[in-house]
Motif scaffolding. Sequence first.
Motif, PDB file in Angstrom:
ATOM      1  N   ALA A   1       0.877  -1.317   0.020  1.00  0.00           N
ATOM      2  CA  ALA A   1       0.165  -0.077  -0.074  1.00  0.00           C
ATOM      3  C   ALA A   1       0.771   1.306  -0.005  1.00  0.00           C
ATOM      4  CB  ALA A   1      -0.999   0.050   1.174  1.00  0.00           C
ATOM      5  N   VAL A   2       2.033   1.435   0.833  1.00  0.00           N
ATOM      6  CA  VAL A   2       2.850   2.253   0.802  1.00  0.00           C
ATOM      7  C   VAL A   2       3.534   2.555  -0.621  1.00  0.00           C
ATOM      8  CG1 VAL A   2       4.893   3.546   2.060  1.00  0.00           C
ATOM      9  CG2 VAL A   2       3.160   2.328   3.387  1.00  0.00           C
ATOM     10  N   ASN A   3       3.953   1.648  -1.037  1.00  0.00           N
ATOM     11  CA  ASN A   3       4.721   1.674  -2.347  1.00  0.00           C
ATOM     12  C   ASN A   3       3.772   2.110  -3.523  1.00  0.00           C
ATOM     13  OD1 ASN A   3       7.274   0.685  -1.235  1.00  0.00           O
ATOM     14  ND2 ASN A   3       6.813  -1.387  -1.941  1.00  0.00           N
ATOM     15  N   ALA A   4       2.623   1.846  -3.459  1.00  0.00           N
ATOM     16  CA  ALA A   4       1.547   2.060  -4.243  1.00  0.00           C
ATOM     17  C   ALA A   4       1.392   3.600  -4.493  1.00  0.00           C
ATOM     18  CB  ALA A   4       0.201   1.316  -4.411  1.00  0.00           C
ATOM     19  N   GLU A   5       1.343   4.073  -3.036  1.00  0.00           N
ATOM     20  CA  GLU A   5       0.866   5.624  -2.778  1.00  0.00           C
ATOM     21  C   GLU A   5       2.147   6.408  -3.342  1.00  0.00           C
ATOM     22  OE1 GLU A   5       0.491   8.328   1.006  1.00  0.00           O
ATOM     23  OE2 GLU A   5       0.505   6.301   1.576  1.00  0.00           O
ATOM     24  N   HIS A   6       3.642   5.904  -3.305  1.00  0.00           N
ATOM     25  CA  HIS A   6       4.505   6.541  -3.743  1.00  0.00           C
ATOM     26  C   HIS A   6       5.305   6.165  -4.903  1.00  0.00           C
ATOM     27  CE1 HIS A   6       5.132   9.143   0.156  1.00  0.00           C
ATOM     28  NE2 HIS A   6       4.830   7.760   0.536  1.00  0.00           N
ATOM     29  N   THR A   7       4.425   5.647  -5.860  1.00  0.00           N
ATOM     30  CA  THR A   7       4.723   5.039  -7.141  1.00  0.00           C
ATOM     31  C   THR A   7       5.278   6.499  -7.907  1.00  0.00           C
ATOM     32  OG1 THR A   7       3.111   3.480  -7.266  1.00  0.00           O
ATOM     33  CG2 THR A   7       4.030   4.424  -9.431  1.00  0.00           C
TER      34      THR A   7
ATOM     35  N   PRO B   1      10.334  -6.903 -24.480  1.00  0.00           N
ATOM     36  CA  PRO B   1       9.384  -6.967 -23.398  1.00  0.00           C
ATOM     37  C   PRO B   1       9.487  -5.717 -22.537  1.00  0.00           C
ATOM     38  CG  PRO B   1      11.183  -9.103 -23.580  1.00  0.00           C
ATOM     39  CD  PRO B   1      11.472  -8.076 -24.591  1.00  0.00           C
ATOM     40  N   THR B   2      10.450  -4.872 -22.619  1.00  0.00           N
ATOM     41  CA  THR B   2      10.582  -3.633 -21.649  1.00  0.00           C
ATOM     42  C   THR B   2       9.232  -2.711 -22.154  1.00  0.00           C
ATOM     43  OG1 THR B   2      12.883  -3.926 -21.402  1.00  0.00           O
ATOM     44  CG2 THR B   2      11.867  -1.809 -21.081  1.00  0.00           C
TER      45      THR B   2
ATOM     46  N   ILE C   1       9.104   8.810 -22.196  1.00  0.00           N
ATOM     47  CA  ILE C   1       8.052   7.935 -21.335  1.00  0.00           C
ATOM     48  C   ILE C   1       7.836   8.761 -20.160  1.00  0.00           C
ATOM     49  CG2 ILE C   1       8.647   5.612 -22.505  1.00  0.00           C
ATOM     50  CD1 ILE C   1      10.565   5.476 -19.969  1.00  0.00           C
ATOM     51  N   HIS C   2       7.022   8.387 -19.256  1.00  0.00           N
ATOM     52  CA  HIS C   2       6.557   9.009 -18.134  1.00  0.00           C
ATOM     53  C   HIS C   2       7.819   8.593 -16.995  1.00  0.00           C
ATOM     54  CE1 HIS C   2       4.590  10.198 -14.283  1.00  0.00           C
ATOM     55  NE2 HIS C   2       3.516  10.682 -14.956  1.00  0.00           N
ATOM     56  N   PRO C   3       8.023   9.900 -16.399  1.00  0.00           N
ATOM     57  CA  PRO C   3       9.351   9.386 -15.461  1.00  0.00           C
ATOM     58  C   PRO C   3       9.162   8.648 -14.519  1.00  0.00           C
ATOM     59  CG  PRO C   3       8.248  11.429 -15.016  1.00  0.00           C
ATOM     60  CD  PRO C   3       7.744  11.203 -16.259  1.00  0.00           C
ATOM     61  N   SER C   4       7.996   8.093 -14.047  1.00  0.00           N
ATOM     62  CA  SER C   4       7.653   7.066 -13.224  1.00  0.00           C
ATOM     63  C   SER C   4       8.171   5.503 -13.588  1.00  0.00           C
ATOM     64  CB  SER C   4       6.251   7.162 -12.514  1.00  0.00           C
ATOM     65  OG  SER C   4       5.954   7.943 -11.988  1.00  0.00           O
ATOM     66  N   HIS C   5       8.280   5.314 -14.953  1.00  0.00           N
ATOM     67  CA  HIS C   5       8.851   3.939 -15.441  1.00  0.00           C
ATOM     68  C   HIS C   5      10.330   4.070 -15.298  1.00  0.00           C
ATOM     69  CE1 HIS C   5       4.985   3.474 -17.074  1.00  0.00           C
ATOM     70  NE2 HIS C   5       4.915   4.451 -17.876  1.00  0.00           N
ATOM     71  N   ASP C   6      10.676   3.251 -14.345  1.00  0.00           N
ATOM     72  CA  ASP C   6      12.021   2.875 -14.314  1.00  0.00           C
ATOM     73  C   ASP C   6      12.610   1.737 -15.010  1.00  0.00           C
ATOM     74  OD1 ASP C   6      14.702   2.552 -13.185  1.00  0.00           O
ATOM     75  OD2 ASP C   6      14.040   1.838 -11.280  1.00  0.00           O
TER      76      ASP C   6
ATOM     77  N   GLU D   1      20.455   8.625 -13.917  1.00  0.00           N
ATOM     78  CA  GLU D   1      20.933   7.580 -12.956  1.00  0.00           C
ATOM     79  C   GLU D   1      22.201   7.895 -12.582  1.00  0.00           C
ATOM     80  OE1 GLU D   1      18.911   5.309 -12.006  1.00  0.00           O
ATOM     81  OE2 GLU D   1      17.485   6.117 -13.066  1.00  0.00           O
ATOM     82  N   THR D   2      22.876   6.925 -11.693  1.00  0.00           N
ATOM     83  CA  THR D   2      24.129   7.269 -11.266  1.00  0.00           C
ATOM     84  C   THR D   2      25.426   6.551 -11.949  1.00  0.00           C
ATOM     85  OG1 THR D   2      24.376   4.978 -10.021  1.00  0.00           O
ATOM     86  CG2 THR D   2      22.864   6.908  -9.100  1.00  0.00           C
ATOM     87  N   ASN D   3      26.581   7.072 -11.609  1.00  0.00           N
ATOM     88  CA  ASN D   3      27.704   6.460 -12.184  1.00  0.00           C
ATOM     89  C   ASN D   3      27.854   5.038 -11.857  1.00  0.00           C
ATOM     90  OD1 ASN D   3      28.407   8.889 -13.422  1.00  0.00           O
ATOM     91  ND2 ASN D   3      29.712   9.599 -11.774  1.00  0.00           N
ATOM     92  N   GLU D   4      27.255   4.682 -10.646  1.00  0.00           N
ATOM     93  CA  GLU D   4      27.411   3.175 -10.467  1.00  0.00           C
ATOM     94  C   GLU D   4      26.501   2.274 -11.132  1.00  0.00           C
ATOM     95  OE1 GLU D   4      28.351   2.933  -5.756  1.00  0.00           O
ATOM     96  OE2 GLU D   4      26.564   2.231  -6.538  1.00  0.00           O
ATOM     97  N   ALA D   5      25.844   3.055 -12.020  1.00  0.00           N
ATOM     98  CA  ALA D   5      25.034   2.172 -12.856  1.00  0.00           C
ATOM     99  C   ALA D   5      25.813   1.635 -14.236  1.00  0.00           C
ATOM    100  CB  ALA D   5      23.681   2.927 -13.290  1.00  0.00           C
ATOM    101  N   VAL D   6      26.698   2.406 -14.446  1.00  0.00           N
ATOM    102  CA  VAL D   6      27.814   2.040 -15.487  1.00  0.00           C
ATOM    103  C   VAL D   6      28.706   0.961 -14.993  1.00  0.00           C
ATOM    104  CG1 VAL D   6      29.349   2.884 -17.170  1.00  0.00           C
ATOM    105  CG2 VAL D   6      27.630   4.400 -16.238  1.00  0.00           C
ATOM    106  N   PRO D   7      28.693  -0.227 -15.888  1.00  0.00           N
ATOM    107  CA  PRO D   7      29.584  -1.071 -15.441  1.00  0.00           C
ATOM    108  C   PRO D   7      30.997  -0.939 -15.676  1.00  0.00           C
ATOM    109  CG  PRO D   7      28.398  -1.641 -17.325  1.00  0.00           C
ATOM    110  CD  PRO D   7      27.844  -0.757 -16.998  1.00  0.00           C
ATOM    111  N   ALA D   8      31.887  -1.489 -14.809  1.00  0.00           N
ATOM    112  CA  ALA D   8      33.357  -1.497 -15.289  1.00  0.00           C
ATOM    113  C   ALA D   8      33.703  -2.066 -16.503  1.00  0.00           C
ATOM    114  CB  ALA D   8      34.203  -1.783 -13.995  1.00  0.00           C
ATOM    115  N   ALA D   9      34.818  -1.982 -17.128  1.00  0.00           N
ATOM    116  CA  ALA D   9      35.266  -2.079 -18.478  1.00  0.00           C
ATOM    117  C   ALA D   9      35.123  -3.899 -18.302  1.00  0.00           C
ATOM    118  CB  ALA D   9      36.536  -1.540 -18.600  1.00  0.00           C
ATOM    119  N   ASP D  10      35.679  -4.417 -17.031  1.00  0.00           N
ATOM    120  CA  ASP D  10      35.491  -5.923 -17.037  1.00  0.00           C
ATOM    121  C   ASP D  10      34.317  -6.570 -16.523  1.00  0.00           C
ATOM    122  OD1 ASP D  10      37.479  -6.002 -13.798  1.00  0.00           O
ATOM    123  OD2 ASP D  10      35.830  -5.054 -14.355  1.00  0.00           O
ATOM    124  N   ASP D  11      33.352  -5.664 -16.581  1.00  0.00           N
ATOM    125  CA  ASP D  11      31.739  -6.222 -16.030  1.00  0.00           C
ATOM    126  C   ASP D  11      31.507  -7.399 -17.043  1.00  0.00           C
ATOM    127  OD1 ASP D  11      29.273  -4.817 -14.711  1.00  0.00           O
ATOM    128  OD2 ASP D  11      29.027  -6.411 -15.992  1.00  0.00           O
TER     129      ASP D  11
END
Length: 599
Positions: free
Chosen positions: A126-132, A170-171, A207-212, A555-565
Motif C-alpha cells: 500500500a505504501v509503495n503504491a502511494e509513492h509510485t 519485453p521492456t 516515457i513517463h518519469p515514473s517508469h524505471d 541514474e548514477t555512475n554506479e549504474a555504469v559497469p566497469a570495463a571488465d563487467d
Amino acid sequence: MSLYLEAAAILESPQTTSLKAIIYNPSKPFKSPQSKLYALIVETLKFQDILKEVVENAGILKLERKLTPVLSILLTHDLLLTKSGIATSSGPLKDAILRHKARLNAEFTRVRLRRGHGDVKSLVEAVNAEHTRESEDGVTKTATGLTTFNPRWVRVNALKTTLGESLASPTFSAFQEVGGMSDMFFFDVVRKYYYPKAELLPNIFAIHPSHDITSSELYKSGKIILQSASSCLPAIMLDPPKGSTVVDGCAAPGNKTTHLAALVGSSGKVFAVERDKRRADILERMIMKAGAEGIVTTLKATDFTTITEGHPAWQASYLLLDPSCSGSGILQRIDWDISKLNLPSSDVSSGQPSRKKRKRDEASQKGSRSQPEEQVPQHVDDEEVQDSDTSKERLQSLSDFQVAIILHAFSFPNARRITYSTCSIHAEENEHVVARVLNNKIAKERGWGVQSREDNPLSTWHRRGLVGELSDLRVSSKEQQRVADGCIRVNRTDSLGGGFFVVCFIRQVDDEGQLGGDIGNLDVALAQGNESLSQELGASIEAGDQEWNGFSDEETNEAVPAADDPQLGKGKRRKSGKDQKARTEKINKRFQKNRKGWS
C-alpha cells in the motif's frame, strides 16, 4: 554505523537539488555505498509517517538520549522493515534501538492494524503504491504559471539495435504510442505510453518519469541510453555522414560521443577528447557499454586546444563542441523533498516536556526564524531569472573560454561543420559567443558562418536565437536575423530535458568544391592567451553538467559497469576493448604535457 550517520546528515541538511544529485555527486565522498545510502533514505521517507507514530508511541527518544529523531526513524525502519535488520555491528546507537525491540514491534503492529492491514506485506504494498510517482510526477508549474512536462527520454543505440526492436522488446511491448506529450500525464494511474518526435528526434522517444527501466536488459546491455532530448540536438544538428571523421572536443561523460559513433557507423571514426583523467575513465566505460570501442579513440589527459598539425584528429571534417558552461538551463528535479521530513517528538509519551528541552527547542525555532531562506530553499523555474550564483564575471570568464575553443576548431584544415552547444539560458554564453567568433578574423579568413535554418536538420524547431542579443555582430540587420534563425534555443519549459542552446557553423565551399580559406600562417594557438584559457578548462570540470551521470541523465555512475563487467560480454568484445586501449595509448604517449602540439 556510518551508513546511518551519513543518511542522518543528509536528511538534516537544507535541500537545494535532487536527492540523487546530493548522494551521487557529493562534494566529499561518502564512506557508505551510494546505492545503499539512497535506498535507506528513500525507503525511510516512504514510511516516515508510520515510523514517526511508532517511535513516539514507544517513547524511546525520552529514554535514549543518544538517539536523535532522524536516527531513530532510520534505525527503526531497518529493524522493522528489512529482513537483515540494522546493517551494522553492535554499538551504542544500535543497542539503544534493540533495547526496545519488543516495544517497537508491538507499536508497529498496532499502527498496521489501525490502517487496516492484516500483515506487513499488505502494508508495504500500500505504501509503495502511494509513492509510485515519488514526489516527481513529471509536471511542473513555472513562476509564470506555465505548465511543463518533464518526461524521461530514451535514445535507442543504433550500434546495437533499432527503434522497432526496442519497442517490440519485453521492456516496451506493452507501451502504446501517443500523439502528444501531455497525453502521458494527468491520469490517476500512470499508463504505459510513449511519445516519439521522429521528425525532430530520430531514434528517441519519451516515457513517463515514473517508469524505471534501468533494470531492463535493454538498458544494462547499452541498447538504450537515458539521455535528455536537448543534449541529443548537437549530434543531430552536426549530421556527420556515415564513415566520416568527427572530433568531440569536450567528450566526457560520453552521451554525445556515443551518439556520434552511432551516426558515423562502423566505417567512421570519432576522437573523444577529455582533459580530466577521472572523467576520461568514465568516458571509456561509457564507450565500452555502447559497443563503440571500435569507432571511438579516447584522447585522455588532452586539452582540445593543443591538437594541432601532426595529430590524427587534426584532419577531422566534423567537430562537436559542448564546453563548460554555467549550467543555468539544467532542470533541478527535487525527486524527494527532505525539507518536509516528518520527525517524531520525544515529548509525546511524557505529556509535558522538560524545561531544559523546551528552552533548547525555543532557541532552535528562534534561529530558524532568523534564516528562513536556508530552511526552505526556493525553486524557481522562470526562464528569464538568472541563477543566483552566476555572476557577470563568471559568465564573462566562461564566454572567453568558449570563444577560444571555437576559434581553435575553426583552424582545423578540413573542417566542414562545427556544432557549439551549452546547457545555458544566458546570452553571454550563447548569442554573444556566436557574435564574437564571427567577428574574429579567423572566421572571416577561413570562410566560417552560421548554417541557415532551412539547411539544418532541426529547421522545424520553433524556438530560435535571440536577434536582439546579436547587436554586436558586425553585419547587416538582415544577416543578424539570418544568424539568429540558424541558432536553436530550448527553454526549460519545452519538455526536452532543460534549457539548451545549439548552433552549427559551416565553412564556405567554392565552385570547385574547395573549402574556403587556408591555414596559411594563422597562429593555431589562437585567441588571446590560450594558455590561461586552457587552465580554465581544468578548473571547470562541469560540475553542473546535465549529462554528468553518463548514459542516464538521471541514474548514477554506479549504474555504469566497469570495463571488465561480465555484462559487457567476453571474447571478441573484450579483445576489441584492449585493441582500442592500445590504440589510445599509442596516440596519447606522443602528447607532451604543458606543451602545445605533438612530439
